[in-house]
Write a protein that holds these residues in place. Structure first.
Motif, PDB file in Angstrom:
ATOM      1  N   LEU A 196      12.687  92.341  99.174  1.00  0.00           N
ATOM      2  CA  LEU A 196      11.849  91.148  99.209  1.00  0.00           C
ATOM      3  C   LEU A 196      12.453  90.121 100.160  1.00  0.00           C
ATOM      4  O   LEU A 196      13.667  89.938 100.199  1.00  0.00           O
ATOM      5  CB  LEU A 196      11.726  90.527  97.819  1.00  0.00           C
ATOM      6  CG  LEU A 196      11.042  91.376  96.740  1.00  0.00           C
ATOM      7  CD1 LEU A 196      11.104  90.677  95.397  1.00  0.00           C
ATOM      8  CD2 LEU A 196       9.599  91.679  97.121  1.00  0.00           C
ATOM      9  N   SER A 197      11.593  89.462 100.923  1.00  0.00           N
ATOM     10  CA  SER A 197      12.062  88.416 101.826  1.00  0.00           C
ATOM     11  C   SER A 197      11.340  87.096 101.603  1.00  0.00           C
ATOM     12  O   SER A 197      11.864  86.039 101.945  1.00  0.00           O
ATOM     13  CB  SER A 197      11.882  88.846 103.284  1.00  0.00           C
ATOM     14  OG  SER A 197      10.517  89.104 103.565  1.00  0.00           O
ATOM     15  N   THR A 198      10.121  87.141 101.019  1.00  0.00           N
ATOM     16  CA  THR A 198       9.321  85.932 100.830  1.00  0.00           C
ATOM     17  C   THR A 198       8.843  85.857  99.383  1.00  0.00           C
ATOM     18  O   THR A 198       8.323  86.839  98.846  1.00  0.00           O
ATOM     19  CB  THR A 198       8.102  85.924 101.758  1.00  0.00           C
ATOM     20  OG1 THR A 198       8.540  86.011 103.117  1.00  0.00           O
ATOM     21  CG2 THR A 198       7.277  84.660 101.577  1.00  0.00           C
ATOM     22  N   ILE A 199       9.026  84.698  98.767  1.00  0.00           N
ATOM     23  CA  ILE A 199       8.537  84.440  97.412  1.00  0.00           C
ATOM     24  C   ILE A 199       7.524  83.302  97.491  1.00  0.00           C
ATOM     25  O   ILE A 199       7.842  82.215  97.969  1.00  0.00           O
ATOM     26  CB  ILE A 199       9.673  84.037  96.448  1.00  0.00           C
ATOM     27  CG1 ILE A 199      10.865  84.987  96.580  1.00  0.00           C
ATOM     28  CG2 ILE A 199       9.153  83.996  95.017  1.00  0.00           C
ATOM     29  CD1 ILE A 199      10.565  86.417  96.253  1.00  0.00           C
ATOM     30  N   ALA A 200       6.311  83.562  97.040  1.00  0.00           N
ATOM     31  CA  ALA A 200       5.253  82.549  97.069  1.00  0.00           C
ATOM     32  C   ALA A 200       4.932  82.098  95.644  1.00  0.00           C
ATOM     33  O   ALA A 200       5.007  82.891  94.696  1.00  0.00           O
ATOM     34  CB  ALA A 200       4.001  83.115  97.733  1.00  0.00           C
ATOM     35  N   PHE A 201       4.584  80.833  95.522  1.00  0.00           N
ATOM     36  CA  PHE A 201       4.330  80.238  94.208  1.00  0.00           C
ATOM     37  C   PHE A 201       2.956  79.579  94.173  1.00  0.00           C
ATOM     38  O   PHE A 201       2.561  78.889  95.110  1.00  0.00           O
ATOM     39  CB  PHE A 201       5.377  79.167  93.890  1.00  0.00           C
ATOM     40  CG  PHE A 201       6.768  79.682  93.714  1.00  0.00           C
ATOM     41  CD1 PHE A 201       7.281  79.931  92.453  1.00  0.00           C
ATOM     42  CD2 PHE A 201       7.580  79.911  94.820  1.00  0.00           C
ATOM     43  CE1 PHE A 201       8.576  80.394  92.291  1.00  0.00           C
ATOM     44  CE2 PHE A 201       8.872  80.384  94.675  1.00  0.00           C
ATOM     45  CZ  PHE A 201       9.376  80.634  93.401  1.00  0.00           C
ATOM     46  N   ASP A 202       2.279  79.754  93.064  1.00  0.00           N
ATOM     47  CA  ASP A 202       1.135  78.911  92.728  1.00  0.00           C
ATOM     48  C   ASP A 202       1.699  77.545  92.340  1.00  0.00           C
ATOM     49  O   ASP A 202       2.903  77.399  92.115  1.00  0.00           O
ATOM     50  CB  ASP A 202       0.363  79.549  91.570  1.00  0.00           C
ATOM     51  CG  ASP A 202      -0.747  78.669  91.045  1.00  0.00           C
ATOM     52  OD1 ASP A 202      -1.554  78.196  91.867  1.00  0.00           O
ATOM     53  OD2 ASP A 202      -0.791  78.442  89.830  1.00  0.00           O
ATOM     54  N   ALA A 203       0.839  76.532  92.239  1.00  0.00           N
ATOM     55  CA  ALA A 203       1.310  75.187  91.902  1.00  0.00           C
ATOM     56  C   ALA A 203       0.898  74.771  90.489  1.00  0.00           C
ATOM     57  O   ALA A 203       1.731  74.671  89.593  1.00  0.00           O
ATOM     58  CB  ALA A 203       0.797  74.174  92.927  1.00  0.00           C
ATOM     59  N   ASP A 204      -0.393  74.531  90.271  1.00  0.00           N
ATOM     60  CA  ASP A 204      -0.874  74.032  88.984  1.00  0.00           C
ATOM     61  C   ASP A 204      -0.570  75.011  87.858  1.00  0.00           C
ATOM     62  O   ASP A 204      -0.941  76.188  87.913  1.00  0.00           O
ATOM     63  CB  ASP A 204      -2.388  73.785  89.042  1.00  0.00           C
ATOM     64  CG  ASP A 204      -2.751  72.618  89.935  1.00  0.00           C
ATOM     65  OD1 ASP A 204      -1.888  71.766  90.177  1.00  0.00           O
ATOM     66  OD2 ASP A 204      -3.918  72.570  90.398  1.00  0.00           O
ATOM     67  N   ASP A 205       0.111  74.526  86.828  1.00  0.00           N
ATOM     68  CA  ASP A 205       0.468  75.286  85.637  1.00  0.00           C
ATOM     69  C   ASP A 205       1.415  76.439  85.919  1.00  0.00           C
ATOM     70  O   ASP A 205       1.618  77.311  85.073  1.00  0.00           O
ATOM     71  CB  ASP A 205      -0.788  75.789  84.902  1.00  0.00           C
ATOM     72  CG  ASP A 205      -1.609  74.641  84.349  1.00  0.00           C
ATOM     73  OD1 ASP A 205      -1.006  73.714  83.781  1.00  0.00           O
ATOM     74  OD2 ASP A 205      -2.844  74.652  84.511  1.00  0.00           O
ATOM     75  N   THR A 206       1.997  76.439  87.127  1.00  0.00           N
ATOM     76  CA  THR A 206       3.112  77.318  87.456  1.00  0.00           C
ATOM     77  C   THR A 206       4.347  76.477  87.736  1.00  0.00           C
ATOM     78  O   THR A 206       5.430  76.752  87.225  1.00  0.00           O
ATOM     79  CB  THR A 206       2.788  78.202  88.677  1.00  0.00           C
ATOM     80  OG1 THR A 206       1.650  79.033  88.386  1.00  0.00           O
ATOM     81  CG2 THR A 206       3.969  79.101  89.031  1.00  0.00           C
TER      82      THR A 206
END
Length: 239
Positions: A9-19
């Motif tokens: 893995l090289s990239t971690i993406a995140f949701d925003a609201d309620d995450t």
């Protein structure tokens, strides 16, 4: 930026609201106020069903977020009262929406610590949907902006949306992981786009975001809280 040599893995993406921060609770408080204002015109369950139908119907025009929610409440109030809803009720609904757009940001437990742990070794992206100005405000007030190498605010999350973002940031899908609280938006389409999807449940999911988990996919995982993410990533890296 990329992961350490040999990492899967090289990239971690995140949701925003309620995450990363609370959001749905404010919608539910406002919805409770909506039902209280219109209790003389319909019972609570019927109002909830009518509002959900309006939200579903309006997604294509208003999109996701507070503004669309408020407009759907007003539309439902007009319909349920046969156009006799008092102006004072409409005013209160608008004021409730304004309150939602100005509420302070409350980070969820473990969020900052998780980002601090991951940011030295991975490229971090924020991928969220909703009202542009509202999401920009929340990101700015959260104090988390410096952790992210990029922030994308989109109208919807589909496999095509994720592919476009991956291309823009030169992300290799099989080396990219997306984590969020919506099975429908944060997990299923990202797996379809060739990346990893991690579900981290929070509260009661919005009915329009419900979907069944892809339990047959090797690129699907579920964690209890965001604090469990670094451990999960280590496990994936060791596969």
């Amino acid at each position: 930026m990329s992961g350490k040599s040999g990492q899967k893995l090289s990239t971690i993406a995140f949701d925003a609201d309620d995450t990363l921060w609370q959001n749905e609770s404010f919608f539910r408080l406002t919805q409770s106020r909506f039902k209280e204002l219109l209790r003389d015109y319909a019972d609570s369950d019927h109002l909830e069903d009518r509002l959900l139908a309006a939200e579903r119907r309006n997604l294509g025009q208003y999109g996701f977020g507070v503004k669309g929610f408020v407009l759907s409440m007003i539309e439902t109030a007009i319909e349920i009262t046969d156009e006799r809803v008092p102006a004072s009720v409409i005013r209160e609904l608008i004021e409730a929406g304004q309150d939602m757009l100005s509420h302070p940001i409350h980070l969820l437990d473990g969020v900052r610590e998780t980002l601090e742990t991951l940011s030295p070794d991975y490229r971090l992206l924020l991928i969220t949907k909703g009202d542009l100005l509202d999401q920009e405000r929340k990101l700015a007030q959260s104090g988390l902006g410096d952790f992210f190498d990029g922030a994308e605010i989109v109208s919807d999350k589909t496999a095509a949306t994720y592919r476009e973002i991956f291309n823009r940031y030169a992300c290799v899908p099989k080396e990219t992981l997306m984590v969020g609280n919506s099975m429908k938006s944060d997990v299923l389409p990202v797996i379809k786009a060739g990346a990893w999807g991690v579900y981290v449940p929070y509260g009661k999911p919005w009915a329009l975001e419900h979907a069944e988990p892809p339990t047959d996919s090797l690129r699907y995982s579920e964690i209890a809280t965001l604090a469990d993410l670094p451990g999960l990533i280590k496990t994936i890296q060791a596969i």
